[in-house]
Design a protein around this motif. Structure first.
Motif, PDB file in Angstrom:
ATOM      1  N   MET A 153       0.838  -1.197   0.000  1.00  0.00           N
ATOM      2  CA  MET A 153       0.000   0.000   0.000  1.00  0.00           C
ATOM      3  C   MET A 153       0.877   1.252   0.000  1.00  0.00           C
ATOM      4  N   GLU A 154       0.639   2.142  -0.941  1.00  0.00           N
ATOM      5  CA  GLU A 154       1.415   3.366  -1.034  1.00  0.00           C
ATOM      6  C   GLU A 154       1.019   4.322   0.083  1.00  0.00           C
ATOM      7  N   GLN A 155       2.005   5.036   0.601  1.00  0.00           N
ATOM      8  CA  GLN A 155       1.776   5.986   1.674  1.00  0.00           C
ATOM      9  C   GLN A 155       1.479   7.366   1.087  1.00  0.00           C
ATOM     10  N   THR A 156       0.544   8.061   1.692  1.00  0.00           N
ATOM     11  CA  THR A 156       0.216   9.428   1.283  1.00  0.00           C
ATOM     12  C   THR A 156       0.179  10.328   2.507  1.00  0.00           C
ATOM     13  N   LYS A 157       0.415  11.606   2.267  1.00  0.00           N
ATOM     14  CA  LYS A 157       0.397  12.590   3.340  1.00  0.00           C
ATOM     15  C   LYS A 157      -0.447  13.778   2.904  1.00  0.00           C
ATOM     16  N   PRO A 158      -1.112  14.445   3.852  1.00  0.00           N
ATOM     17  CA  PRO A 158      -1.868  15.652   3.505  1.00  0.00           C
ATOM     18  C   PRO A 158      -0.902  16.810   3.266  1.00  0.00           C
ATOM     19  N   PHE A 159      -1.285  17.770   2.463  1.00  0.00           N
ATOM     20  CA  PHE A 159      -2.625  17.968   1.903  1.00  0.00           C
ATOM     21  C   PHE A 159      -2.690  17.438   0.474  1.00  0.00           C
TER      22      PHE A 159
END
Length: 287
Positions: free
Chosen positions: A1-7
């Protein structure tokens, strides 16, 4: 699963001019965005009538050089927006291999029938509209609720509202319709910016919630939490059933509790009389 960060900003139209593309990405970094999606449009209604094949959709644009350049600053995803007028798009999507290469799939209906299909049957992640093209479609209550239950998200683009007053009226009308028909559930904000001057900071975008009929929390979720949930749903749709391996990052501690420790503790029972006073113990006399 790829990691994402806001915004998040899930609609950055692709531009063949590398200079403009880099200027937009640099501005996004300066404004504080961490996860963005480069959008690629495909008009299914203009497909070739005589084309019969398993593949109708284009391949994603080559952006590996941009990913390497902004590797530590931006998470760059790829998105395709499908414009269509009839339900025949479902079959073309089911047999397409190129669509699986995109992280996010958005549907942009051109007719009322296509809008209903997009909310109820479309195998994608986002329902969007193009106010620049003069879209006057308004979703009804039933279709909106079905789309929310299916996990679809409804996109509101703010850059067309900044560029032109007529587009601003159309976007406010669409946003107010979401508020009236479904209390503005599953809303995300995207820019759709064609240049870096049309971009705004995340907190400025969140404040647009008051104009579009959303609450303060809904405005914050539209650029953060809802986008993260949209990404997770898109990944589950794209990958399907998979095997996951969970790796511990720390020491594994096993409990030493035995069955005897789990037994009920001993409770001392005392005989009491009606006045809640302990009764005297009776002694037995022997002999």
């Amino acid at each position: 699963m790829e990691q994402t960060k806001p915004f998040y900003d899930f609609c950055i139209p692709f531009n063949k001019d590398e200079k403009i593309m880099r200027a937009i990405l640099k501005e996004l970094v300066e404004l504080g965005y961490k996860t963005i999606a480069i959008d690629q449009s495909f008009d299914h209604s203009k497909k070739e009538a005589g084309k019969r094949g398993s593949e109708m959709f284009p391949e994603p644009h080559a952006i590996e050089h941009l990913r390497k350049e902004f590797n530590d600053k931006l998470k760059i995803l790829q998105r395709i927006t499908i414009l269509y007028v009839d339900v025949n798009v479902s079959h073309a999507m089911s047999v397409s291999l190129n669509l699986r290469k995109f992280n996010i799939i958005a549907g942009q209906p051109k007719t009322d029938a296509a809008l209903t299909h997009c909310c109820t049957t479309f195998n994608g992640d986002i329902v969007t509209f193009d106010s620049v093209a003069g879209s006057r479609l308004l979703v009804n209550r039933k279709a909106y609720q079905v789309g929310v239950r299916r996990g679809l998200y409804f996109e509101i683009k703010y850059s067309p509202a900044i560029a032109d007053s007529n587009n601003r009226k159309d976007m406010i009308k669409i946003a107010q319709n979401y508020c009236t028909k479904g209390k503005s559930k599953n809303i995300i904000f995207s820019s759709g910016a064609l240049d870096d001057f049309q971009l705004r900071g995340p907190y400025d975008v969140a404040n647009l919630a008051f104009i579009f009929g959303l609450s303060e929390d809904q405005g914050k979720n539209a650029i953060n939490r809802n986008c993260r949930q949209l990404f997770l749903r898109a990944e589950s749709r794209r990958l399907g059933k998979t095997i996951m391996f969970v790796k511990s990052q720390g020491p594994v501690v096993f409990s030493e509790t035995s069955e005897e420790d789990m037994s009920e503790p001993d409770v001392e029972i005392k005989n009491v009389n009606e006045n809640n006073q302990p009764k005297p113990n009776k002694r037995l006399k022997l002999g």
